[in-house]
Structure formats: C-alpha cells, structure tokens
Design a protein around this motif. Structure first.
Motif, PDB file in Angstrom:
ATOM      1  N   UNK A 256       0.822  -1.203   0.000  1.00 23.51           N
ATOM      2  CA  UNK A 256       0.000   0.000   0.000  1.00 23.51           C
ATOM      3  C   UNK A 256       0.863   1.264   0.000  1.00 23.51           C
ATOM      4  N   UNK A 257       1.954   1.244   0.787  1.00 21.94           N
ATOM      5  CA  UNK A 257       2.718   2.468   1.017  1.00 21.94           C
ATOM      6  C   UNK A 257       3.893   2.674   0.075  1.00 21.94           C
ATOM      7  N   UNK A 258       4.341   1.636  -0.647  1.00 25.58           N
ATOM      8  CA  UNK A 258       5.631   1.695  -1.327  1.00 25.58           C
ATOM      9  C   UNK A 258       5.736   2.824  -2.341  1.00 25.58           C
ATOM     10  N   UNK A 259       4.759   2.941  -3.229  1.00 26.61           N
ATOM     11  CA  UNK A 259       4.834   3.923  -4.311  1.00 26.61           C
ATOM     12  C   UNK A 259       4.228   5.267  -3.936  1.00 26.61           C
ATOM     13  N   UNK A 260       3.854   5.417  -2.665  1.00 29.24           N
ATOM     14  CA  UNK A 260       3.308   6.681  -2.218  1.00 29.24           C
ATOM     15  C   UNK A 260       1.833   6.857  -2.491  1.00 29.24           C
ATOM     16  N   UNK A 261       1.149   5.795  -2.972  1.00 26.60           N
ATOM     17  CA  UNK A 261      -0.284   5.917  -3.215  1.00 26.60           C
ATOM     18  C   UNK A 261      -1.047   6.140  -1.915  1.00 26.60           C
ATOM     19  N   UNK A 262      -0.495   5.654  -0.795  1.00 29.48           N
ATOM     20  CA  UNK A 262      -1.115   5.827   0.509  1.00 29.48           C
ATOM     21  C   UNK A 262      -0.021   5.786   1.567  1.00 29.48           C
ATOM     22  N   UNK A 263      -0.310   6.368   2.739  1.00 22.60           N
ATOM     23  CA  UNK A 263       0.655   6.288   3.841  1.00 22.60           C
ATOM     24  C   UNK A 263       0.400   5.064   4.716  1.00 22.60           C
ATOM     25  N   UNK A 264      -0.590   4.259   4.381  1.00 24.29           N
ATOM     26  CA  UNK A 264      -0.876   3.070   5.168  1.00 24.29           C
ATOM     27  C   UNK A 264      -1.948   3.277   6.219  1.00 24.29           C
ATOM     28  N   UNK A 265      -2.587   4.441   6.214  1.00 20.18           N
ATOM     29  CA  UNK A 265      -3.647   4.689   7.181  1.00 20.18           C
ATOM     30  C   UNK A 265      -3.125   5.316   8.463  1.00 20.18           C
ATOM     31  N   UNK A 266      -4.051   5.625   9.345  1.00 18.19           N
ATOM     32  CA  UNK A 266      -3.697   6.266  10.614  1.00 18.19           C
ATOM     33  C   UNK A 266      -2.655   5.433  11.371  1.00 18.19           C
ATOM     34  N   UNK A 267      -1.611   6.110  11.840  1.00 19.96           N
ATOM     35  CA  UNK A 267      -0.501   5.467  12.557  1.00 19.96           C
ATOM     36  C   UNK A 267       0.183   4.386  11.724  1.00 19.96           C
ATOM     37  N   UNK A 268      -0.040   4.416  10.407  1.00 20.28           N
ATOM     38  CA  UNK A 268       0.585   3.405   9.543  1.00 20.28           C
ATOM     39  C   UNK A 268       0.087   2.003   9.810  1.00 20.28           C
ATOM     40  N   UNK A 269      -1.157   1.871  10.299  1.00 16.62           N
ATOM     41  CA  UNK A 269      -1.685   0.572  10.733  1.00 16.62           C
ATOM     42  C   UNK A 269      -1.607  -0.474   9.630  1.00 16.62           C
ATOM     43  N   UNK A 270      -1.887  -0.088   8.375  1.00 16.75           N
ATOM     44  CA  UNK A 270      -1.928  -1.061   7.283  1.00 16.75           C
ATOM     45  C   UNK A 270      -0.660  -1.047   6.415  1.00 16.75           C
ATOM     46  N   UNK A 271       0.393  -0.340   6.871  1.00 21.64           N
ATOM     47  CA  UNK A 271       1.662  -0.408   6.148  1.00 21.64           C
ATOM     48  C   UNK A 271       2.153  -1.847   6.106  1.00 21.64           C
ATOM     49  N   UNK A 272       2.765  -2.217   5.031  1.00 15.84           N
ATOM     50  CA  UNK A 272       3.226  -3.582   4.736  1.00 15.84           C
ATOM     51  C   UNK A 272       2.066  -4.491   4.346  1.00 15.84           C
ATOM     52  N   UNK A 273       0.892  -3.894   4.107  1.00 18.31           N
ATOM     53  CA  UNK A 273      -0.239  -4.635   3.564  1.00 18.31           C
ATOM     54  C   UNK A 273      -0.433  -4.318   2.096  1.00 18.31           C
ATOM     55  N   UNK A 274      -1.506  -4.821   1.510  1.00 17.23           N
ATOM     56  CA  UNK A 274      -1.795  -4.624   0.097  1.00 17.23           C
ATOM     57  C   UNK A 274      -3.289  -4.836  -0.134  1.00 17.23           C
ATOM     58  N   UNK A 275      -3.733  -4.743  -1.366  1.00 19.76           N
ATOM     59  CA  UNK A 275      -5.095  -5.145  -1.713  1.00 19.76           C
ATOM     60  C   UNK A 275      -5.028  -6.358  -2.630  1.00 19.76           C
ATOM     61  N   UNK A 276      -6.105  -7.095  -2.653  1.00 17.81           N
ATOM     62  CA  UNK A 276      -6.145  -8.366  -3.380  1.00 17.81           C
ATOM     63  C   UNK A 276      -7.457  -8.441  -4.152  1.00 17.81           C
ATOM     64  N   UNK A 277      -7.366  -8.702  -5.451  1.00 10.31           N
ATOM     65  CA  UNK A 277      -8.581  -8.903  -6.231  1.00 10.31           C
ATOM     66  C   UNK A 277      -8.676 -10.385  -6.607  1.00 10.31           C
ATOM     67  N   UNK A 278      -9.879 -10.923  -6.463  1.00  5.74           N
ATOM     68  CA  UNK A 278     -10.146 -12.337  -6.740  1.00  5.74           C
ATOM     69  C   UNK A 278     -11.289 -12.431  -7.740  1.00  5.74           C
ATOM     70  N   UNK A 279     -11.118 -13.232  -8.771  1.00  7.09           N
ATOM     71  CA  UNK A 279     -12.227 -13.484  -9.695  1.00  7.09           C
ATOM     72  C   UNK A 279     -12.115 -14.900 -10.237  1.00  7.09           C
ATOM     73  N   UNK A 280     -13.259 -15.451 -10.631  1.00  2.25           N
ATOM     74  CA  UNK A 280     -13.262 -16.732 -11.338  1.00  2.25           C
ATOM     75  C   UNK A 280     -13.598 -16.476 -12.793  1.00  2.25           C
TER      76      UNK A 280
END
Length: 468
Positions: A256-280
């Motif tokens: 989430x944070x690597x390219x600067x698209x987001x700071x990871x949320x308040x206090x960086x809570x979601x830093x080192x996370x990502x989003x995931x899309x799933x489809x069949x």
C-alpha cells in the motif's frame, strides 16, 4: 473411492470433481520442483519466500507453487468480547501454522484478506479512522477514495458477473497438498468463528523441470474440450507462461505504502499490507486453440509487434519490451490487433523511477502487480454454500482463479480497464473490449469478482478489533 488416471481419462472426470477425485489426481501427479530453503517470515503476509527462478526459452521465470486453495468466508454474528476472542483464536491458529511451515512454496503460504462487508460491519467506526486513503485516486476524483473498493463489472464482463460480498478470504499456496489440507483444517474446520461461502482449488506449472505440466495433465484427465491442444509444458491452460520475473512486481512494490499511493492509514496501521482482487474466469480452450494458430495466439497475448517462434511459450516482458501508446496504435492500424499484455502495460508499469518507502529504487518500466492466479477445473467453485446463485455444477470446466495483489483497488481497476481498452484519462483504444484483436477477452467469461484488503502479518487476524 479413489479414481485411477485411466478411469478419469475414460470420462469419469465430471463426477470426480464433486468427490475431489480430480484434485487427488493433481496431488499424485504433480512433482514438486526444487526450492531454495528459507526460514524468513516477512512482515507482508502476501509475499512468499524461497521462490525459485529458472530460465525458459531464454527468459527468467519465477516458478509458482503447484497447488492452491482459496476459501471465501462469512463471519458468524459477534460483537465486543466475542470478536476479541475470535481474534485471539485466529491469531493462535495462524501462529501455529507459521511455526510448523515456512512461508515458502515448499512449506505453506497463508494470506488472509478482509472484504468491505467486514469493514462496514463490526469494525466500521474504527475503519472510518484507520482505513488508508488512496491519494492518487482521491486527487483524480476530487473526493476521498479508500484503498479498498467494492468490485465492479468491467466492459468485457457479462451482465451476470456476480459481485461478491464476503467478509474474508483465505489463500493457501504450497507444492505439498498435505500442507493445504492442514491449513484448511486449522483455519476453517477447527475454528467456530466463520463459515465458508466457497472453496476454490487449482494448480499451476509443473513443466519447467521437464515432462508434462500439471495444467495439461489435469485438463486431459478431466476431458475438457481443447485439452489435447495444450502444449506439453504449458504453465497455464492458455499455453503461454505468465510468471516471467520481469512481468511480476518485485519486492514490496505492491505494498500500500511503497509507491506513495497511501501512507498506510492512521498510525501506519496497514503499512506492509496490500489489496487483493479475486475473480473466477471460464476459459474456452477449444476456441482458443482451434480459432487461432500459434502466431495469432502470440499476437493476441503479446501484441502484433513481437516475433514469437512456433514452439516458444515464454516471451520476454522486460522494461525494454514494454509497449507505448503510439507504437500500440501503429500496430493496431497495421494488423487490427493490440494484444493483452501491451494494453495492460500502459497502466501496470512504472512511467518513471520511484524511490519506495523503504528506500528501494524501482525503475521505469517495472511491473507493479504481483499475481498469484492458478488454473482450475471448478465449475465455478469446488464447493459453494449457495449453488443456485453460483450456478454450481459437478462437471469439470477449464478456468482460472485470478488472484492479484495491487497497492490499491483503484490501481487494479485502472489495469483491468486498460485490458478492455479504456485508459485512465478516458481515452478508448479503437477495438471493442471482446474483439479478438484487443486481447484474450474473447475466450474468457468472468463469473465472480471481489476485492479484499490484506493487512500486514501483525494485523492479519481481525484487523481493528482491538479498537472496539
């Protein structure tokens, strides 16, 4: 009853899918590739350690885990102390797997994602404060856009594509089928905090070390139309390799944070996370192999400007090979083709050098998305809690469970729209979304979609519950 390969080849494959026999064949015939040992446990739960790269057709390729299982889940009603207890139980189960299996293809990769219904439900108040904001999408729309969005239907999707609303998802990946079974047992069977809404199984690769690949073996065993036309060492049903190292996002680029698209949320809570899309997605193998010859299939995937040999399945997709819009349009005027990869590369590659949040420099032309998709014979799932809605049948069908990690849901949306010829500035490429010249859409049918937020490992069990 165990089914032999001969019985499956004789036409028992359809009934075997419901009983699990077709996947037992995958377990018996899939030969685990050599792996590099690793005991590292990254902060990112979506990253696997110990991945091996080989050269195929002169191109460096990442060898993915052979076996996959994806489970979507609905939470049982709970609040307050019950949710905190559920968090502790899930954290303990995940910790036990971390202790028993390395986070590698030879061990077990476990990824937990959470859907919008979860963040709108039991943790809604905390999510209002801690959900990361997508800075780029917010600037473009002049309103606040979170990093996680509900899935939408895209121009090439059928009108009946189901936009799912699951609370959570588990992705299990391993070369060892017994590791998947153990992960399922501890995280699904043994926990009374959620119920599955679907179970999705599949496979990928197996041909890089010689011999017949797992997708070809499985498709032929199930007797799906077009199976005998799949190349012997094909990584996926459609023949061409899709895990070229240069075509996959490297390191933490999809965080989430690597390219600067987001700071990871308040206090960086979601830093080192990502989003995931799933489809069949159903894949029409007969049309793919009978309508197009090898050269036409290559042009459909890689564009008309690439020279792909008759037996070549792995095509270079380095930054030097990335398409640009003027070249793409010139190729379309000559051949009435654009190609799947060239269209997506307009949005999925870096347009300039970026220094990541951790100091890593990512160069112009590098790929951003990190894919984890796998072929399947599910129709559309191995098991469904709502077979009528999902139009589930026990008959084997060639398909793909598409899984991709992107910094934000909007980033995935941009790439998927480009696949249909719609660019972020609103410009539309000259071909219709399902025109064979646009790409592979003409042989794909998407049945289900959903996006999830994948927290960092430290917050993967019921994120934000501690703030209730």
């Amino acid at each position: 009853m165990e089914l032999t390969r001969r019985q499956l080849l004789a036409g028992a494959g359809a009934g075997a899918l419901a009983a699990g026999g077709i996947y037992r064949l995958a377990e018996r015939t899939g030969r685990a590739p050599h792996r590099v040992p690793s005991t590292a446990l990254p902060a990112e739960q979506h990253l696997l350690e110990g991945l091996r790269a080989v050269r195929d057709d002169g191109v460096e390729v990442v060898v993915p885990p052979l076996h996959h299982e994806l489970i979507t889940l609905r939470l049982k009603p709970a609040a307050g102390a019950e949710l905190r207890d559920a968090r502790s139980a899930l954290a303990a189960a995940l910790g036990s797997l971390d202790g028993d299996f390395p986070a590698t293809p030879a061990g077990l990769g476990v990824t937990v994602g959470w859907g919008m219904p979860y963040f709108r439900g039991p943790v809604a108040a905390a999510a209002d404060r801690y959900m990361p904001v997508d800075r780029r999408a917010s600037r473009a729309s002049s309103r606040t856009i979170p990093v996680l969005l509900d899935a939408i239907r895209f121009p090439s999707d059928p009108p009946g594509t189901i936009l799912e609303q699951n609370d959570a998802v588990l992705l299990l990946r391993s070369d060892d089928p017994s590791a998947l079974r153990e992960g399922h047992a501890r995280l699904v069977d043994a926990l009374d905090l959620w119920t599955p809404t679907s179970i999705r199984r599949g496979f990928v690769g197996g041909g890089f070390d010689g011999g017949e690949s797992l997708p070809r073996q499985m498709a032929r065993a199930a007797g799906v139309p077009g199976a005998d036309l799949i190349p012997e060492r094909a990584e996926l049903f459609l023949g061409f390799t899709s895990t070229q190292k240069a075509s996959l996002g490297s390191g933490r680029i999809a965080n989430i944070e690597t390219l600067g698209y987001s700071d990871g949320g308040r206090d960086g809570y979601f830093r080192r996370g990502t989003t995931m899309h799933v489809s069949h997605i159903f894949e029409d193998l007969a049309s793919w192999y009978l309508t197009f010859d090898h050269g036409q299939r290559a042009a459909t995937v890689f564009g008309p400007n690439r020279d792909v040999g008759e037996s070549t399945l792995t095509v270079a997709e380095s930054p030097a090979d990335v398409a640009n819009l003027p070249g793409l349009l010139a190729g379309e005027r000559r051949s009435h083709r654009i190609g799947h990869s060239p269209a997506i590369q307009l949005t999925s590659r870096l347009t300039h050098d970026v220094t990541g949040a951790d100091g890593t420099v990512y160069r112009t032309g590098e790929a951003i998305p990190q894919r984890a998709d796998f072929n399947t014979l599910d129709n559309p799932f191995f098991w469904s809690a709502d077979p009528d809605r999902d139009q589930w049948t026990p008959d084997a069908a060639a398909g793909l469970h598409f899984v991709v990690f992107s910094p934000t849901s909007d980033d995935f949306k941009r790439n998927r729209l480009a696949m249909d010829g719609v660019l972020p500035d609103g410009q539309r490429l000259p071909l219709a979304p399902r025109d064979p010249g646009q790409g592979i859409n003409s042989v794909l049918t998407t049945t289900h979609r959903q996006s999830f937020l994948v927290p960092p490992r430290v917050h993967r069990a019921f994120p934000l519950v501690e703030f209730l």
